[in-house]
Structure formats: structure tokens, C-alpha cells
Scaffold this active site. Sequence first.
Site, short mmCIF file in Angstrom:
data_model
loop_
_atom_site.label_atom_id
_atom_site.label_comp_id
_atom_site.label_asym_id
_atom_site.label_seq_id
_atom_site.Cartn_x
_atom_site.Cartn_y
_atom_site.Cartn_z
N ARG A 83 -5.50 -6.28 -8.86
CA ARG A 83 -6.75 -6.25 -9.61
C ARG A 83 -7.16 -4.83 -10.04
O ARG A 83 -7.50 -4.61 -11.20
CB ARG A 83 -7.90 -6.87 -8.80
N THR A 84 -7.18 -3.89 -9.11
CA THR A 84 -7.68 -2.56 -9.46
C THR A 84 -6.82 -1.95 -10.55
O THR A 84 -7.33 -1.45 -11.56
CB THR A 84 -7.71 -1.64 -8.22
N LYS A 112 11.60 11.86 -4.90
CA LYS A 112 12.41 13.08 -4.73
C LYS A 112 11.67 14.11 -3.87
O LYS A 112 12.15 15.22 -3.69
CB LYS A 112 12.69 13.72 -6.10
N ARG A 133 -4.66 5.72 -6.54
CA ARG A 133 -4.70 5.02 -5.24
C ARG A 133 -3.64 5.62 -4.35
O ARG A 133 -2.49 5.81 -4.78
CB ARG A 133 -4.45 3.53 -5.40
N HIS A 161 -13.39 2.98 -1.44
CA HIS A 161 -12.93 2.30 -2.65
C HIS A 161 -14.18 2.17 -3.56
O HIS A 161 -14.75 1.09 -3.71
CB HIS A 161 -12.36 0.93 -2.28
N1 ASP Z 1 -8.03 -4.93 -2.71
C1 ASP Z 1 -8.87 -4.33 -1.73
C2 ASP Z 1 -8.39 -2.93 -1.39
O1 ASP Z 1 -7.52 -2.40 -2.04
C3 ASP Z 1 -9.06 -5.17 -0.52
C4 ASP Z 1 -7.85 -5.47 0.30
O2 ASP Z 1 -6.75 -5.01 0.00
O3 ASP Z 1 -8.02 -6.17 1.30
O4 ASP Z 1 -8.93 -2.32 -0.48
#
Ligand code: ASP
Length: 334
Positions: A83-84, A112, A133, A161
Site C-alpha cells: 500500500r505505502t 554491492k 522505507r 510511520h
Molecule cells: N503496513 C504497516 C507498516 O508498514 C503495518 C504492518 O506492516 O503491519 O508498518
Amino acid sequence: MDYEPQGAKIVTPNKNVGNMPADHARNGFYGQDILSVSQFDRQKLEYIFKVAHEMRVLVERFGSADLLHGKILANLFYEPSTRTSSSFMAAMLRLGGQVIPINNVQYSSVTKGESLPDTIRTLESYSDVIVLRHPEVGAAATAAHYAANPIINAGDGVGEHPTQALLDLFTVVESLGRIDKLRVAMVGDLKYGRTVHSLTKLLVNYEVEFVFVSPEILAMPEDVLNVVREHGHSFSVTDDVNPVIGEVDVLYVTRVQKERFTDLAQYDRVRDQYVVDEALMERAKRDMIVMHPLPRINEISYGVDDDPRAAYFKQMRNGMYIRMALLAAVLGKA
Ligand code: ASP
């Protein structure tokens, strides 16, 4: 070469995003990194929610716009994401911009041995904004230290987050019409779940009452509880969802974060402790909502999906509007 992780840098100077257009100077986001929810007060939240609402109208009426035409987003993910990652991409594309997607760092120079600062310096030479991320707490702050372009934290390990918390709060306002005076229960893995850390720190801006429901070994960390205390909020802690289900306005359910456990036997002991099913929902208020940042494993049964109080698919969609609003804001186009 080693690099020193930097502490969270909350206020950042305007970065390298061109000359600031005068009418965008006031939004407070232009050229800024988005690293933590501590950067947001009620006024800034209202601003982002207003722009996100406008983005929803824009998408529903026209599908896309050319607000960010000519701008490039580098989407850099060192941890899995559905999703993100895709909502940031969709957000940029719907605003007329373009994306460099790096979702498989194993195929990049990271394999590398390239350091985070060098990868960030590389990507910023090709882009206007970087979404990151990373599994380490503070990685986004480190990246922001080295980058002249804005960095948006899309999850730094068990840290924060922030964009998830913004879309969560936006979903609360859109669903219940208010945030003040709500009783919010967070259920599941409160220790490793970064979404509940960010959401709690954002909710302290409002008059809410917190209930933290978790097995003892997955309790909310003290530093987050201290933020709640410092803001003068009351909270209760329990390991049983049954006594609280009838009293909450928001039930925020989380997955037990298997990837953060060193002892998988311990994970197995707590993984299925909470399951929200139709029987539990019968005892919940008529006008409450159930939320989940997703992915869900077993925490919410599929039978709950058609309940009008299930808000987790709405959260997903809202993620794109919030991320459109943030991208437009940091690039001076909101
Ligand atoms: N998608 C959310 C996160 O990246 C929640 C999860 O992974 O549980 O933190």
C-alpha cells in the site's frame, strides 16, 4: 565507509526544490522533510486534511491533474510494502509527476554494499523528492541529513510511520466527523507496530482517551506512553479486548510483527491472541469504526468486511489522497 546515524531532525530548512512561490510560502511544508508526526500540530493537520479532501474531489472528478508535471519522485523501499509504495506512486502519477520505483533493493547497488547516504545522494541527483522505507529507526532522519531534497519517512523500522498516521486520522475525521472526545483502543502488537506509535503521538493533539490492549510482552513502549502523559491524557492498559469493546469509538487493530521477533516460538505464542469477528462486533457500539493499517493476517475475520463499521479499506484509499496532499505540499504546489 561507515556513517553516523543522525538523531531525528524535526525542523528542517527549506530544501532544494527551486525558488519558493510566494503563495505557497505559508503552508509550512514547502521544502520540508516529513520524518515524524511530532512535526504536526492541529493547524497543520487541518491544512493537510483540507488538501487531501480536495485531492479526493480532484480524483473523483477528473482522475488526474498536472500539478506536479515535470517533478520526479524516487520511491526507495528497503522493506516490503504494497500500500505505502503503490499509493505514493499512484499519488505522484495522478498529479502528473513521474516515479523512479526502487522496490527491490536487492537488484540495486545496495547489494554491492552501498551506504544509505550514497544511495540517497545518487537518487536526489535524479529526483525532486525521496520517499524512504528502511528497517532502521532513524534512517529517514539520516537520509534527510545528507539530502538536499525533501525526504518523506515511509516507515523506519519500529520507529514511526507518519504518513500512515495521517491517513488514519483523516479516516477517523471522515468517518466519525470529529476526533475530540473519542475513546480509541489500539489492539495487538503495540511494541513493534510503528503505526500505533505514530498514531498515538498524533492523537495527543486532541482530547482523546486511550486504551492500549496487548499481551504484556508487546506493550506500548514507555517513550510513547510518556508523550501521552506529557500531554495530560488518561490511558488504560489491558490484555483483554472483551471488557472494552462496548465502549470504544475507534478499534485500531494491528498485526503481530513477525519480522521483528528474534524468537519465533514467542511469536507463535502471541500471534492469534486477538481476532475481531462478527460475534465481537455485535457487542461494539453502532457508530464506532474498526481500523487496521493492513496487511491483516488473522486479526480481523473476513465476515467483518461488509460491516459498515469496517474502515480499513477506506484507510487504503485515503492513503493516496493524503500522499497526494503531502507531495504537493512539500513541492510547493498545494
Ligand atoms: N503496513 C504497516 C507498516 O508498514 C503495518 C504492518 O506492516 O503491519 O508498518
